[in-house]
Each structure stands twice: as structure tokens, then as C-alpha cells.
Design a protein around this motif. Sequence first.
Motif, PDB file in Angstrom:
ATOM      1  N   GLY A  70       9.260 -46.890 -91.234  1.00 28.68           N
ATOM      2  CA  GLY A  70      10.029 -48.109 -91.425  1.00 28.68           C
ATOM      3  C   GLY A  70      11.293 -47.754 -92.188  1.00 28.68           C
ATOM      4  O   GLY A  70      11.991 -46.800 -91.851  1.00 28.68           O
ATOM      5  N   GLY A  71      11.553 -48.496 -93.254  1.00 34.09           N
ATOM      6  CA  GLY A  71      12.735 -48.221 -94.062  1.00 34.09           C
ATOM      7  C   GLY A  71      12.593 -46.930 -94.845  1.00 34.09           C
ATOM      8  O   GLY A  71      11.526 -46.625 -95.367  1.00 34.09           O
ATOM      9  N   GLU A  74      18.414 -43.294 -97.728  1.00 36.67           N
ATOM     10  CA  GLU A  74      19.347 -42.363 -97.101  1.00 36.67           C
ATOM     11  C   GLU A  74      19.149 -40.928 -97.595  1.00 36.67           C
ATOM     12  O   GLU A  74      19.219 -39.975 -96.811  1.00 36.67           O
ATOM     13  N   TYR A  77      16.155 -39.504 -95.805  1.00 32.27           N
ATOM     14  CA  TYR A  77      16.509 -39.383 -94.388  1.00 32.27           C
ATOM     15  C   TYR A  77      17.356 -38.132 -94.173  1.00 32.27           C
ATOM     16  O   TYR A  77      17.063 -37.310 -93.301  1.00 32.27           O
ATOM     17  N   ASP A  89      13.615 -44.082 -87.670  1.00 28.27           N
ATOM     18  CA  ASP A  89      13.469 -44.984 -88.803  1.00 28.27           C
ATOM     19  C   ASP A  89      13.641 -46.441 -88.380  1.00 28.27           C
ATOM     20  O   ASP A  89      14.009 -46.733 -87.245  1.00 28.27           O
ATOM     21  N   SER A  90      13.319 -47.323 -89.313  1.00 26.23           N
ATOM     22  CA  SER A  90      13.415 -48.779 -89.109  1.00 26.23           C
ATOM     23  C   SER A  90      12.530 -49.249 -87.962  1.00 26.23           C
ATOM     24  O   SER A  90      12.847 -50.216 -87.279  1.00 26.23           O
ATOM     25  N   VAL A  91      11.406 -48.560 -87.741  1.00 22.37           N
ATOM     26  CA  VAL A  91      10.441 -48.937 -86.710  1.00 22.37           C
ATOM     27  C   VAL A  91       9.382 -49.820 -87.360  1.00 22.37           C
ATOM     28  O   VAL A  91       8.838 -49.480 -88.409  1.00 22.37           O
ATOM     29  N   LYS A 108      12.835 -45.838 -80.036  1.00 28.57           N
ATOM     30  CA  LYS A 108      14.173 -45.727 -80.586  1.00 28.57           C
ATOM     31  C   LYS A 108      14.149 -46.189 -82.036  1.00 28.57           C
ATOM     32  O   LYS A 108      13.352 -47.067 -82.389  1.00 28.57           O
ATOM     33  N   PRO A 109      15.013 -45.623 -82.876  1.00 28.87           N
ATOM     34  CA  PRO A 109      15.123 -46.149 -84.242  1.00 28.87           C
ATOM     35  C   PRO A 109      15.435 -47.650 -84.179  1.00 28.87           C
ATOM     36  O   PRO A 109      16.202 -48.102 -83.333  1.00 28.87           O
ATOM     37  N   GLY A 110      14.802 -48.397 -85.060  1.00 29.94           N
ATOM     38  CA  GLY A 110      15.027 -49.847 -85.110  1.00 29.94           C
ATOM     39  C   GLY A 110      14.125 -50.666 -84.206  1.00 29.94           C
ATOM     40  O   GLY A 110      14.223 -51.893 -84.185  1.00 29.94           O
ATOM     41  N   ASP A 111      13.232 -50.024 -83.457  1.00 31.53           N
ATOM     42  CA  ASP A 111      12.340 -50.767 -82.555  1.00 31.53           C
ATOM     43  C   ASP A 111      11.372 -51.646 -83.337  1.00 31.53           C
ATOM     44  O   ASP A 111      10.794 -51.221 -84.339  1.00 31.53           O
ATOM     45  N   ILE A 112      11.202 -52.874 -82.856  1.00 35.21           N
ATOM     46  CA  ILE A 112      10.203 -53.797 -83.390  1.00 35.21           C
ATOM     47  C   ILE A 112       9.157 -53.952 -82.298  1.00 35.21           C
ATOM     48  O   ILE A 112       9.455 -54.438 -81.202  1.00 35.21           O
TER      49      ILE A 112
END
Length: 117
Positions: A70-71, A74, A77, A89-91, A108-112
Motif C-alpha cells: 500500500g502506502g 518515499e 521506496y 505501491d499504492s495497491v 499496476k501501482p495504484g490498483d484498487i
Amino acid sequence: MAEPRKSKVLIPLHDDDVAPRFDLATEVWIGVLGEDGAWHDERTLVLPQASAENLCNIILHEAVGTLVCGGIEEEFYQYLRWKRVEVFDSVLGPRVKAATALAKGELKPGDILYELG
């Protein structure tokens, strides 16, 4: 879209979901994505405490090639990317759905990945 490396994958967990924050996870799932697209050597580790530094150490010690999280701050990362770890990230969503999407080359990064209903 780049095909994920056939390697060891680590996903920080909160229950059965991708942990919303990398630095707060106290459990991780590790699996090896084989050339056949199937998961092998799956296991879950329970950590004594939440710590981004400890997670980075585990990732490097276990020779993890891909992180799904998830989050993530930086600083961590960039450190992991410098160590040549592929970071998605941001999954958000169930671990099983994230692992399945990764295996298919669709993550993909950011997938919900939660079902809307």
C-alpha cells in the motif's frame, strides 16, 4: 506493461489484505512466482513489531525481487528501487487478488482490487 520478474514476491499484510501502510505491517506473505505463472513456496511471516527498516531487511535477506504494498514512504521506496526491487505501491485489496494480478502481468501501482457492491 512490463512483465513481472519471475522471482520472490513479498506482500505486507493486514489480515488477508495488502497492508494499507508498509511501515505498519506486522505480517508478510512471501511467494515465488514460477516460470509457469504459478505460486510456489508460499509462506507467511509474523513480525515481532511494525518497522519499515525491518521489512527492508527482510526483503534484502530473502532476496525478494518484487514488493506489492500500500502506502510507502518515499525514502523506503527509493531505497528498495536502488536495491533493484520492483515496487508496486499504492495497491489496495485482497492479497490473493493482488498476487493473481501480478502473476498475470496485470498489476499496476495504484490498483484498487476491492469488489464494489
